[in-house]
Scaffold this active site. Structure first.
Site, PDB file in Angstrom:
ATOM      1  N   HIS A 176       0.824  -1.213   0.000  1.00 41.27           N
ATOM      2  CA  HIS A 176       0.000   0.000   0.000  1.00 41.27           C
ATOM      3  C   HIS A 176       0.858   1.263   0.000  1.00 41.27           C
ATOM      4  O   HIS A 176       0.393   2.335  -0.388  1.00 41.27           O
ATOM      5  CB  HIS A 176      -0.961  -0.008   1.199  1.00 41.27           C
ATOM      6  CG  HIS A 176      -0.310   0.220   2.522  1.00 41.27           C
ATOM      7  ND1 HIS A 176       0.166  -0.796   3.323  1.00 41.27           N
ATOM      8  CD2 HIS A 176      -0.060   1.360   3.216  1.00 41.27           C
ATOM      9  CE1 HIS A 176       0.659  -0.315   4.437  1.00 41.27           C
ATOM     10  NE2 HIS A 176       0.543   1.003   4.398  1.00 41.27           N
ATOM     11  N   ASP A 209       0.954  -7.892   3.404  1.00 42.57           N
ATOM     12  CA  ASP A 209       0.968  -6.764   2.475  1.00 42.57           C
ATOM     13  C   ASP A 209       2.421  -6.361   2.222  1.00 42.57           C
ATOM     14  O   ASP A 209       2.998  -5.595   2.988  1.00 42.57           O
ATOM     15  CB  ASP A 209       0.158  -5.617   3.080  1.00 42.57           C
ATOM     16  CG  ASP A 209       0.060  -4.423   2.145  1.00 42.57           C
ATOM     17  OD1 ASP A 209       0.481  -4.542   0.990  1.00 42.57           O
ATOM     18  OD2 ASP A 209      -0.432  -3.370   2.579  1.00 42.57           O
ATOM     19  N   SER A 276       4.694   3.142   7.740  1.00 38.61           N
ATOM     20  CA  SER A 276       4.340   1.889   7.061  1.00 38.61           C
ATOM     21  C   SER A 276       5.481   1.437   6.151  1.00 38.61           C
ATOM     22  O   SER A 276       6.120   2.255   5.474  1.00 38.61           O
ATOM     23  CB  SER A 276       3.070   2.073   6.235  1.00 38.61           C
ATOM     24  OG  SER A 276       1.961   2.316   7.069  1.00 38.61           O
TER      25      SER A 276
END
EC number: 3.4.21.-
Length: 568
Positions: A176, A209, A276
């Site tokens: 992402h 992810d 992230s």
């Protein structure tokens, strides 16, 4: 056009300040050597000039490579202002709050709608965890493999440099984060464009992810980024996560990471926005990848990316395998097809992940791949090819085994079971052929079909033999009895013969006849040869005799003479 040229010249001047200083040092040394006449001094000055000249050449080459790659300086992100009071409502702007920045106080407009919409993004927010504090660091104290990822001038996340088994170096980060159109890598204030780099492997699952991107080696070397190794996470491990406002203003936090299943990690480490994709480090090795937060549980979440590469067995080499062995004694083990079926029957739930087209199914402590289940379902035959994948032209060698029934076997050079019917009816004489010793037919379906055909033929032949023998044989008892029955009189009447009428029955009885009067006894049955049944002609004789006796017994009307005789 002119603006771009001016901008490039400006960047060259900024990066070449050290080169100009080195060149000035070289000129000063050369002038000092020119003003002296002593040979030893000239030798020393010559050595110093050569060292400075080599220094200048190396710096110029480095700056030229940076210019070719498009290296630019990182834009320093200003520190955020701090709110120092309660928000109040202003009719002109809405809710405002007093804040302080760089020693100055001012009012800040609070966008309530933006705050409420951001609070609904449960999977992307970061969390502060108890007993885990952020510690400021210098850029030199961060791991060599850590890089900041920029989308133009906006910091989007973090990543790291790892090496594959083929020697290629990859960028590892969250998917992402990469989907925000990452355009630059940044390290120690320098940015390198990486637009258009191909993706090697990825997984879009929320619990797994990650993305693996192939980045040129010169981009890593210009920034001075090191290579990290991947290790498998233990069941419970202390990890450190790094992040910050930019590549120079960095922080770190330490906490405990635990495995929920072979791919899912929960961490009790404080993080902030923009962290992230940051690796989870354990003793200079990467053991996980930070993804976001789980506010309902009060923890942050990460993925065990090393385990993903260990399962698919490609892309990246995973080191330190003794932390997470493949044997059944380890915290997670691979299942075979039979054990996987047993787990499903026991009601154990499996979560399905997709890693670059490879399907992996995991429970809390066990995992298997769809490819392993498919291979186990279709075991290869003797030719080395799965039965379901074989073509019509493929032939499989099978062992020759005779079937367990009489005259079983097929002949060479003939269709399966085509010649098993070796008996033919020739004027009541049966001829039998020799019995084959083995069956060379390959398909079992052909054998069964041939056997059914043989049984049908044999049944037809037996039926024909029985019918012919019943018509042609003259000496059997059945034929003699049949001829004798045909010689007797038949009770059946010809079609032209009229039916005999019975005499009318009187409605009143004679006064002189007694109710118990019996008719004449029927004629005795003539005894024939033993075992012969009464014929229909004898029955017709008795019926005619009984009719005559009945007609004699009916009296006429009573007379006075008969009445006087009775009185006497």
């Amino acid at each position: 056009m002119g603006c771009s040229v001016v901008g490039n010249c400006k960047s060259v001047m900024l990066m070449s300040r050290m080169s100009w200083s080195k060149l000035a040092l070289l000129i000063s040394v050369a002038m000092a050597a020119a003003m002296t006449d002593s040979p030893p001094t000239l030798i020393c000055m010559g050595i110093l000039v050569s060292v400075v000249l080599n220094w200048i050449v190396c710096a110029v080459c480095e700056e030229a490579s940076e210019l070719i790659l498009g290296v630019s300086l990182e834009t320093t992100r200003p520190s955020p202002a701090r709110v120092i009071g309660e928000p109040v409502f202003d009719p002109r702007y809405g809710y405002v709050a007093p804040a302080i920045y760089d020693g100055k106080s001012f009012d800040v407009i609070l966008p309530i709608s933006a705050l409420s919409s951001a609070s609904t993004r449960k999977e992307t927010v970061e969390m502060a965890v108890e007993n885990s504090r952020l510690q400021p660091l210098e850029s030199s104290q961060t791991p060599k493999s850590l890089v900041a990822l920029y989308s133009q001038d906006l910091l989007s996340g973090w990543g790291s440099r790892i090496k594959g088994p083929d020697g290629q170096e990859y960028l590892l980060t969250a998917l992402h984060v990469w989907e925000t159109n990452i355009s630059h890598l940044c390290k120690d204030g320098k940015k390198v464009p990486i637009s258009g780099c191909p993706i090697v492997a990825s997984s879009a699952d929320s619990d797994l992810d990650f993305v693996l991107v192939s980045v040129p080696k010169n981009a890593w070397s210009v920034l001075g980024v090191g290579v990290a190794r991947l290790e498998l996470l233990k069941r419970r491990t202390v990890v450190t996560v790094y992040g910050g406002l930019d590549s120079k203003t960095t922080y770190c936090a330490t906490g405990v990471a635990e495995l929920e299943n072979p791919f899912r990690i929960v961490t009790k480490v404080t993080t902030t926005g923009g962290w992230s994709g940051s690796p989870l480090y354990h003793k200079d090795a990467i053991v996980g990848l930070h993804l976001g937060a789980r506010p309902s549980a009060g923890v942050n979440r990460a993925c065990n990316v090393a385990m993903a590469f260990r399962v698919v067995r490609k892309f990246v080499t995973v080191e330190n395998s003794e932390l997470y062995p493949d044997q059944s004694s380890g915290p997670a083990r691979e299942l075979d097809a039979e054990t996987y079926t047993e787990r499903l029957e026991q009601g154990i739930a499996f979560t399905e992940y997709n890693i670059s087209g490879i399907t992996v199914k995991t429970s809390d402590r066990e995992w298997t791949t769809a490819e392993a289940l498919r291979v186990a379902r279709y075991k290869p035959l003797g030719g080395g090819k799965a039965w379901g994948d074989s073509d019509d032209e493929d032939t499989q060698e099978t062992a020759i085994r005779p079937l367990n029934y009489q005259r079983a076997g097929s002949l060479r050079g003939s269709p399966p079971l085509a010649n098993l019917s070796s008996t033919r009816a020739t004027s009541g004489v049966t001829k039998e052929s020799s019995i084959p010793t083995a069956c060379l037919s390959d398909p079992l379906e052909s054998r069964v079909a041939g056997l059914e055909k043989l049984c049908a033929e044999r049944f037809t032949e037996m039926f024909e033999l029985l019918r012919q023998s019943s018509q042609n044989s003259k000496s059997s008892l059945g034929q003699a009895a049949d001829r004798k029955q045909k010689s007797d009189r038949s009770s059946s009447k010809p079609e032209g013969l009229k039916e005999s009428k019975r005499p009318p029955i009187c409605n009143w009885q004679s006064l002189t006849s007694k109710p118990s009067t019996r008719g004449p006894d029927p004629a005795p049955v003539s005894a024939e040869s033993p075992g012969v049944v009464k014929t229909s002609s004898q029955k017709s004789k008795r019926s005619r005799t009984r009719g005559k006796s009945t007609s004699r017994q009916v009296p006429a009307s009573p007379s006075p003479k008969s009445g006087s005789a009775t009185s006497k």
